[in-house]
Design a protein around this motif. Structure first.
Motif, PDB file in Angstrom:
ATOM      1  N   PHE A 250       4.139   4.662   2.754  1.00 16.62           N
ATOM      2  CA  PHE A 250       3.063   4.275   3.201  1.00 16.62           C
ATOM      3  C   PHE A 250       1.794   4.417   4.007  1.00 16.62           C
ATOM      4  CE2 PHE A 250       6.384   2.146   5.131  1.00 16.62           C
ATOM      5  CZ  PHE A 250       6.318   1.026   4.987  1.00 16.62           C
ATOM      6  N   GLY A 251       1.392   5.491   2.568  1.00 15.82           N
ATOM      7  CA  GLY A 251      -0.490   6.313   2.579  1.00 15.82           C
ATOM      8  C   GLY A 251      -1.049   7.426   2.396  1.00 15.82           C
ATOM      9  N   LYS A 253      -1.796  10.189   1.305  1.00 20.91           N
ATOM     10  CA  LYS A 253      -2.226  10.063  -0.383  1.00 20.91           C
ATOM     11  C   LYS A 253      -1.679  11.872  -1.168  1.00 20.91           C
ATOM     12  CE  LYS A 253      -5.693  10.130  -3.459  1.00 20.91           C
ATOM     13  NZ  LYS A 253      -6.977  11.518  -3.900  1.00 20.91           N
ATOM     14  N   PRO A 257       3.350   7.862  -3.313  1.00 19.88           N
ATOM     15  CA  PRO A 257       4.760   6.709  -3.275  1.00 19.88           C
ATOM     16  C   PRO A 257       5.857   7.473  -3.050  1.00 19.88           C
ATOM     17  CG  PRO A 257       2.694   5.473  -3.435  1.00 19.88           C
ATOM     18  CD  PRO A 257       2.505   6.872  -3.905  1.00 19.88           C
ATOM     19  N   LYS A 300      -1.577   2.134   4.893  1.00 19.02           N
ATOM     20  CA  LYS A 300      -1.485   1.917   3.542  1.00 19.02           C
ATOM     21  C   LYS A 300      -2.517  -0.057   3.909  1.00 19.02           C
ATOM     22  CE  LYS A 300       1.814   0.435   0.098  1.00 19.02           C
ATOM     23  NZ  LYS A 300       3.715   0.120  -0.061  1.00 19.02           N
ATOM     24  N   ASP A 349       2.425  -6.072  -0.913  1.00 18.33           N
ATOM     25  CA  ASP A 349       1.370  -4.973  -1.776  1.00 18.33           C
ATOM     26  C   ASP A 349       1.003  -5.528  -2.666  1.00 18.33           C
ATOM     27  OD1 ASP A 349       2.594  -3.531  -2.809  1.00 18.33           O
ATOM     28  OD2 ASP A 349       1.764  -1.480  -2.713  1.00 18.33           O
ATOM     29  N   THR A 374      -3.952  -4.258   6.567  1.00 19.27           N
ATOM     30  CA  THR A 374      -3.280  -2.626   5.935  1.00 19.27           C
ATOM     31  C   THR A 374      -2.192  -2.285   7.366  1.00 19.27           C
ATOM     32  OG1 THR A 374      -5.767  -1.202   6.183  1.00 19.27           O
ATOM     33  CG2 THR A 374      -4.284   0.009   7.193  1.00 19.27           C
TER      34      THR A 374
END
Ligand code: ADP
Ligand code: ASP
Ligand code: MG
Length: 435
Positions: A250-251, A253, A257, A300, A349, A374
């Motif tokens: 879920f994002g 960084k 993932p 995300k 997505d 988001t």
């Protein structure tokens, strides 16, 4: 054997490459996975785009990147002999890039262009080891990293081939290889998507049954919120595999993932460390971390929400199956889902087939699509059983318009869907209320 992966910033300059070599030069067996030097993959994406567009500026762009690498070579090596070897090495790579003008651009050409970043960083680093008298070998990732027909890593092949490669260097303890790049099932050059070097490291760790996979980056571990949007976030010392997998997916960084799963399957701890501050403890991700309560928040972007509303859903069975089958037939994964008696909302997505998906869904009811959303994901072991988690989340988001909420799907995740324009505000409010 351990695996140590260094990201773009960690090998981003001659100075940084020298620090990395200092860190890896301890005579313990290891595989070092390197990303491209920071900025290089973005430059290669631009170069590939210019080729596609038939834009003549592409040669100037390649020359500019080559100039940068010539400076790297000048500063990295101290002897004329190795400066010459370094120049030769980069010239071959950049000549290959310039030659692309003559070929028709396609997905393979694009992947081949993108692969040059990791091929350069690893070859330059290994050459520096050689100049420094450090016994090491360059392992070509394209000889063992391969996806299967579904585009998923072919674990069996990777294990066989990498072990074969390793065995062909008796006496060598230090191996350097490329992150990110791989081949597809047809043997063509491909990659594990942006940020994919973390995934390479974890897959390699699993293939060689490593004792530990270390991800070295530009921050002192996994933080409890996204430091790009929230000030004063804090590093978390321990996370479970499940928590880290949710956050990465879920994002967050800091990890690709998919990078947690291979390590989790093989029960290999992942250690996140800061290259600029090697003494800092970093974050350990393992199966032994059981601390409960809310640990971290991630977000995300580029999410699309789809609502299907139909009176036919009322008291009916089989409705959701039909809806899911539409997504399945277009190989589009669903992230979040919420239902009422007459409507179902879900998020995706990958919008490649959105138009066709929407067209088919209209057979079942009225379809509404919201773009630029988001997902904000609040994660912690057994979050469901810490009784005030959900109330704190709602209190924090009192003034933020929430489009969907998912709670109870797993024991360690609350997901919220909001318009992307409210993301930074929501992340900051959550940090304020939860930590
Ligand atoms: P690398 O090039 O080493 O792979 P990345 O840029 O991919 O590094 O990942 C590290 C960056 O991830 C950090 O500099 C930070 O800005 C960002 N980041 C986003 N969320 C988090 C988080 N929860 N914890 C730590 N870093 C995060
Ligand atoms: N160099 C690749 C990228 O920039 C892979 C990575 O850094 O992990 O996406
Ligand atoms: Mg990364």
């Amino acid at each position: 054997m351990i695996v140590m992966k260094f990201g773009g910033t960690s090998v981003g300059s001659p100075e940084r490459i020298k620090s990395v070599v200092n860190l890896i030069n301890d005579n313990n067996p290891k595989i070092v996975v390197l990303s491209a030097m920071s900025g290089t993959t973005n430059a290669l994406v631009k170069i590939s785009g210019l080729f596609y567009a038939g834009n003549k500026d592409v040669i100037a762009e390649i020359d500019q990147l080559e100039d940068k690498y010539e400076k790297v070579v000048d500063e990295l090596y101290s002897t004329e002999e190795y400066k010459l070897k370094g120049k030769e090495l980069i010239k071959n790579r950049f000549d290959l890039l310039r030659n692309f003008e003559k070929v028709d651009c396609n997905a393979v050409a694009e992947c081949t262009i993108l692969a040059q970043g990791e091929l350069l960083s690893t070859a330059l680093t290994q050459l520096y080891c050689e100049e420094s008298g450090i016994n090491s070998a360059l392992l070509p990732a394209l000889n063992f990293m391969r996806n299967d027909r579904n585009g998923e890593p072919d674990n069996y092949y990777i294990k066989e081939q990498i072990n074969r490669e390793l065995n062909s260097y008796p006496g060598v303890k230090l191996f350097i290889t490329q992150g990110f790049i791989c081949r597809d099932a047809n043997g063509e050059i491909n990659n594990l998507k942006r940020g994919g070097s973390d995934y390479s490291a974890s897959l390699i760790g699993k293939a060689v049954n490593a004792k530990e996979v270390q991800i070295w980056t530009d921050i002192d571990g996994f933080h409890n919120n996204d430091p790009r949007f929230v000030e004063n976030t804090k590093a978390i010392r321990e996370l479970s595999f499940d928590e880290a997998a949710e956050l990465a997916y879920f994002g967050a960084k800091i990890l690709h993932p998919a990078s947690v799963w291979p390590a989790q399957e093989a029960n290999i701890p992942l250690l996140l460390k800061n290259t600029m501050e090697p003494q800092a403890p970093g974050t350990v991700i393992s199966s032994t971390s059981k601390n409960e309560g809310i640990k971290a928040i991630a977000a995300k972007d580029d999410i699309t929400a789809i609502k299907i509303k139909s009176g036919r859903m009322l008291m009916a069975y089989g409705f959701l199956r039909k809806v899911f089958e539409v997504f399945e037939s277009y190989q589009t994964p669903i992230d979040m889902i919420t239902t009422s008696e007459i409507a179902v909302s879900l998020t995706i997505d990958n919008t490649k087939h959105l138009d066709k998906i929407a067209q088919e869904l209209r057979l079942y009811g009225n379809v509404e699509i919201d773009r630029n959303m988001t997902i904000i994901c609040i994660v912690g072991n057994n979050i469901m059983h810490s009784k005030d988690s959900i109330s704190k989340v709602f209190m924090a988001l009192d003034k933020v318009p929430v489009r969907m909420v998912s709670y109870g799907g797993s024991r360690h995740n609350i997901s919220i869907l909001t318009d992307s324009e409210h993301k930074a505000e929501a992340l900051n409010l959550l940090s304020k209320y939860l930590f």
